[in-house]
Design a protein around this motif. Structure first.
Motif, mmCIF file in Angstrom:
data_model
loop_
_atom_site.group_PDB
_atom_site.id
_atom_site.type_symbol
_atom_site.label_atom_id
_atom_site.label_comp_id
_atom_site.label_asym_id
_atom_site.label_seq_id
_atom_site.Cartn_x
_atom_site.Cartn_y
_atom_site.Cartn_z
ATOM 1 N N SER A 1 43.395 47.974 42.417
ATOM 2 C CA SER A 1 43.089 46.867 43.344
ATOM 3 C C SER A 1 41.606 46.215 43.829
ATOM 4 N N GLY B 1 44.805 41.096 35.534
ATOM 5 C CA GLY B 1 45.495 39.876 35.538
ATOM 6 C C GLY B 1 44.761 39.002 34.901
ATOM 7 N N PRO C 1 47.651 45.697 41.126
ATOM 8 C CA PRO C 1 48.360 46.265 42.114
ATOM 9 C C PRO C 1 47.667 46.402 43.498
ATOM 10 N N PRO D 1 48.093 38.156 40.734
ATOM 11 C CA PRO D 1 49.464 38.249 39.983
ATOM 12 C C PRO D 1 49.857 39.650 40.222
ATOM 13 N N THR D 2 51.259 39.877 39.834
ATOM 14 C CA THR D 2 51.743 41.411 40.191
ATOM 15 C C THR D 2 51.011 42.191 39.070
ATOM 16 N N ASP E 1 47.194 42.515 50.061
ATOM 17 C CA ASP E 1 48.172 41.965 49.702
ATOM 18 C C ASP E 1 48.015 40.782 48.710
ATOM 19 N N ARG E 2 48.987 39.987 48.324
ATOM 20 C CA ARG E 2 48.816 39.238 47.337
ATOM 21 C C ARG E 2 47.737 37.890 47.628
#
Length: 290
Positions: free
Chosen positions: A53, A96, A144, A140-141, A70-71
């Motif tokens: 992250s 990503g 993490p 993007p997912t 968070d996103r």
């Protein structure tokens, strides 16, 4: 580098008292940013790593670090973004497919003062040195999210992760938290560690015993100029958590042989910041992402 002045620090951890005359500096450099000192050296980001992250944060053209929580929000040090316009801030991840996004809002912790006036005796750190940056685009997912640790760090080994002035490489190392300082209400607020050399003669905080010494080649590390906003992760019962944001370094009396040993650093504990972080994220949702 911003210098905050000399101090003579007395602190008590259990039965251990230590005295150090040190110079505290927020981790902003006027010269090109440096990476962690020690540790494993630069590595390519790995999406499977517990600290995937962590990304770089460009602020008015200077590179620091930030952590995706968070996103559309990243956590960083307040002193690197305070006063900046959102359009001057860009978060980047090497994961990503090279995700990057400009900022649309900067939320500096309202308790951040940028000084040490209310600290307990011997505490050189700036409390509440945190900011949350809202991104224009959701990450993007494939990247993490960090999970925030809500416990204490005293005596724990932490993993330091920084982009160290790079948009593509991580710098990773470890250290042991020697002191946790409390705020004026008695709550844990910031942490401090020292950078130990190959023998206990270089130890500057805590007792000179093997358990408080160097963690080993490729592990022991400390933060350097430009590492503001970098992450401190902790592993608890096999799970990895984001426990702190690194914000400052200190210089103790150097060992006779010289070198980087005798330095140290630290940052802001996230456990007491949980309600503020949650409030910023919840207000962003209710306001439609602002």
């Amino acid at each position: 580098m911003i210098r905050l002045g000399e101090f003579t620090a007395w602190a008590t951890t259990g039965r251990v008292r230590w005295l150090a005359t040190a110079m505290l500096a927020l981790l902003i450099a006027s010269a090109p940013a440096q990476a962690l000192t020690g540790g494993a050296g630069p590595t390519d980001p790995d999406p499977r790593a517990p600290w995937a992250s962590v990304g770089s944060l460009s602020v008015q053209g200077r590179l620091f670090s930030a952590v995706l929580i968070d996103r559309q929000h990243v956590l960083t040090a307040a002193h690197v973004v305070a006063g900046a316009q959102p359009g001057q801030v860009v978060f980047r991840s090497a994961l990503g497919q090279g995700f990057q996004s400009a900022a649309t809002a900067i939320h500096v912790n309202p308790a951040y003062r940028g000084d040490t006036r209310l600290n307990e005796a011997g505490d050189p750190s700036v409390h509440d040195d945190l900011a949350i940056v809202r991104l224009a685009r959701p990450a993007p997912t494939a990247i993490p999210l960090a999970r925030l640790h809500r416990g204490d760090l005293q005596g724990h080994t932490i993993t330091l992760v920084s982009h160290g002035g790079s948009t593509t490489l991580w710098h990773v190392g470890e250290n042991q938290v020697d002191v946790v300082f409390r705020d004026f209400l008695g709550r844990p607020a910031t942490y401090l560690f020292d950078f130990d050399g190959p023998d206990l003669a270089s130890n500057r905080v805590g007792p000179a015993v093997p358990a408080n010494g160097n963690l080993g080649l490729g592990r022991e590390a400390t933060i350097d100029q430009g590492d503001s906003g970098s992450a401190a992760f902790v592993r608890i019962d096999g799970q990895w958590w984001l426990a702190g944001i690194n914000t400052f370094q200190v210089g103790f009396a150097p060992p006779p042989e010289g070198g980087p040993a005798g330095r140290g650093g630290g940052g802001v504990l996230l456990a007491p910041q949980w309600e503020w972080v949650r409030g910023v994220l919840e207000r962003a949702v209710s306001a439609g992402g602002r």
